[in-house]
Scaffold this active site. Structure first.
Site, PDB file in Angstrom:
ATOM      1  N   GLY A 180      27.232 -35.060  -0.795  1.00  0.00           N
ATOM      2  CA  GLY A 180      27.325 -34.864  -2.235  1.00  0.00           C
ATOM      3  C   GLY A 180      26.002 -35.126  -2.917  1.00  0.00           C
ATOM      4  CB  SER A 181      25.188 -35.735  -6.457  1.00  0.00           C
ATOM      5  OG  SER A 181      25.841 -36.961  -6.768  1.00  0.00           O
ATOM      6  CE  LYS A 195      25.021 -41.095 -12.211  1.00  0.00           C
ATOM      7  NZ  LYS A 195      25.423 -40.519 -13.526  1.00  0.00           N
ATOM      8  CB  VAL A 196      27.848 -39.780  -5.873  1.00  0.00           C
ATOM      9  CG1 VAL A 196      29.061 -40.427  -5.213  1.00  0.00           C
ATOM     10  CG2 VAL A 196      28.219 -39.249  -7.246  1.00  0.00           C
ATOM     11  N   GLY A 197      25.476 -40.659  -3.853  1.00  0.00           N
ATOM     12  CA  GLY A 197      25.083 -41.133  -2.530  1.00  0.00           C
ATOM     13  C   GLY A 197      24.422 -42.500  -2.576  1.00  0.00           C
ATOM     14  CD  GLU A 225      23.387 -34.839   6.281  1.00  0.00           C
ATOM     15  OE1 GLU A 225      22.465 -34.210   5.703  1.00  0.00           O
ATOM     16  OE2 GLU A 225      23.232 -35.393   7.384  1.00  0.00           O
ATOM     17  CB  CYS A 228      22.542 -29.458  -0.497  1.00  0.00           C
ATOM     18  SG  CYS A 228      23.028 -29.101   1.207  1.00  0.00           S
TER      19      CYS A 228
END
Length: 485
Positions: free
Chosen positions: A231-232, A234-236, A253, A287
């Site tokens: 995912g993004s 920011k969330v990662g 990833e 991505c």
């Protein structure tokens, strides 16, 4: 659609059941707004039940002969092949993927399942020498136990399967949380495939929920030893922080801001074809997409003219129409965000060679050039159909611009001299780069992952063994050790 309503449940310990949350996740077709399904969310208690079911089932699965585990995966592959038209229709409906995109995703999904079948037999132990007389050191590869998988909306079937199938093949159990915009293709559809393939109950659990309901329960729970997140960034970063505090391994990833570099000796027409696909496949919601297209000034005019003409010819519309090349973005928030980004970038000094407009969730392609060197858009991920053309003078400047980003996922270099392309590629700080090709590639046995803000760890091939197993040292003393007291 009965396909969606039949799968609109939680799948926990081999049972299909409604979530116990007080609100529903509504699954919409992003093109026409049709309601596909309504799923009561899973609560933190149900996440616990899913993890506990996985924990109970895992040891017997790990003890199962790997040839028997392989048989389940082989059947799962046959099921995907048999149901491919139905799954493709679901991809078109749930995430607005075109027929081309659905075919691309399913082709890769089948390839990754074939590799997972082989992974069941891949882990190998070692016998290592010891400086102690009479001692034998055995190093075993064993499953980590339970893996938590959090998947994104853009390639939901593939990117869920990409972690789920290898983790199962290697003897683990899995709890999967799909993205709330793609709960079927990214979640319960996989549960159905593996259930029908004969996977024992409890080994794959799917919880359709949201952080608003469960907070960080999925990450903080004591059962999972590895969290695989796509995912993004920011969330990662949040996932990494929470997992580090709980001493869990992560595979991340994350996003990208890939550069496709066109050198002065490139085949311009071919580079145009590669760049258009790399930027606009699945509406740019990839991505690895080529956010930035860097073009040597010697070929800038020719490249730009041909690139704009090709982009302008792309068909935007209903993804169910086989002629459509650009379908909708996943939701109205994304569509509004991309439109606003283009407007703001033009207002700040960029030139729009094509200025895409939004019609609902459909956003037509934009091509921007003349960007100020300090433009924020050059350093961020753009998850939509917007291309940035950036001219450069010589290889050194191309490398400097390509590396001027917090991301490092993919990239490409186009040149008439392959070894020149490799030399330039070696200077780009990225996990993957492709010479005379596009930026969007994934193959089952090649390490996939990024540098910098694009992630931690690798997936695919032997990297799956590293991700979803651990090493255990057992020493055997055949003689007698001497102790100092």
């Amino acid at each position: 659609m009965s396909f969606f309503t039949d799968l609109a449940h939680q799948y926990i310990d081999g049972e299909w059941r409604p979530g116990k949350g007080s609100w529903d996740i509504i699954d919409f077709n992003p093109f026409d707004g049709e309601k596909l399904a309504s799923i009561p969310v899973a609560t933190a208690e149900e996440v616990d039940q899913a993890y506990r079911a996985a924990e109970r089932a895992q040891q017997a699965w790990a003890d199962t002969n790997p040839y028997a585990r392989r048989t389940v995966l082989e059947k799962a592959l046959r099921i995907v092949e048999e149901r491919e038209p139905e799954i493709a229709e679901a991809i078109v409906a749930e995430l607005g993927g075109t027929h081309l995109k659905a075919g691309f995703e399913l082709h890769l999904a089948k390839e990754f399942l074939r590799e997972a079948i082989q992974l069941a037999l891949r882990p190998a132990g070692q016998i290592l020498p010891s400086p102690t007389e009479g001692k034998e050191n055995r190093v075993y590869r064993v499953p980590v136990g339970v893996v938590g998988v959090i998947s994104p909306f853009n390639f939901p079937f593939l990117l869920s399967l990409k972690s789920v199938a290898p983790a199962l093949a290697l003897g683990n159990a899995v709890v999967l949380k799909p993205h709330q915009n793609t709960p079927i293709c990214g979640g319960t559809l996989l549960a159905k495939v593996f259930e029908d393939a004969g996977l024992p109950a409890g080994l794959l659990n799917v919880v359709v929920t949201d952080i608003a309901e469960i907070g960080d329960t999925l990450l903080e729970h004591p059962v999972p030893q590895v969290i695989s997140f796509t995912g993004s960034d920011k969330v990662g970063r949040h996932v990494a922080t929470v997992c580090a505090a709980n001493l869990k391994r992560v595979v991340l990833e994350l996003g990208g801001n890939s550069a496709l570099i066109v050198l002065d000796d490139a085949d311009v027409e071919y580079a145009v074809d590669a760049a258009v696909f790399s930027r606009y496949v699945h509406q740019g919601q990839v991505c690895m997409a080529a956010n930035r297209i860097l073009v040597d000034r010697a070929v800038e005019a020719e490249f730009t003219e041909k690139f704009v003409a090709k982009v302008a010819s792309l068909t935007v519309g209903d993804p169910a129409d086989p002629a459509t090349q650009i379908g909708p973005l996943i939701n109205s928030s994304q569509a509004e965000s991309i439109s606003r980004l283009v407007d703001e970038t033009v207002e700040s000094g960029a030139t729009a060679l094509l200025h895409g407009r939004a019609d609902g969730n459909l956003v037509s392609p934009s091509v921007l050039t003349g960007l100020p060197a300090d433009s924020p858009v050059l350093r961020q991920e753009i998850f939509g159909p917007v291309a940035l053309i950036v001219p450069f003078d010589g290889e050194d400047e191309a490398v400097r611009i390509a590396n001027d980003t917090p991301y490092g996922l993919s990239g490409a270099v186009h040149t008439g001299n392959i070894e020149r392309g490799v030399r330039v590629g070696q200077r780009i700080h990225t996990g993957m780069i492709h010479i005379n090709d596009g930026t969007v590639h994934d193959e089952p046995i090649v390490p996939f992952g990024g540098e910098k803000g694009s992630g931690l760890g690798r997936l695919n091939g032997e990297s799956m063994v590293e991700a979803f197993t651990t090493q255990k040292w057992i020493s055997v003393q055949h003689g007698r050790s001497q102790f100092p007291f």
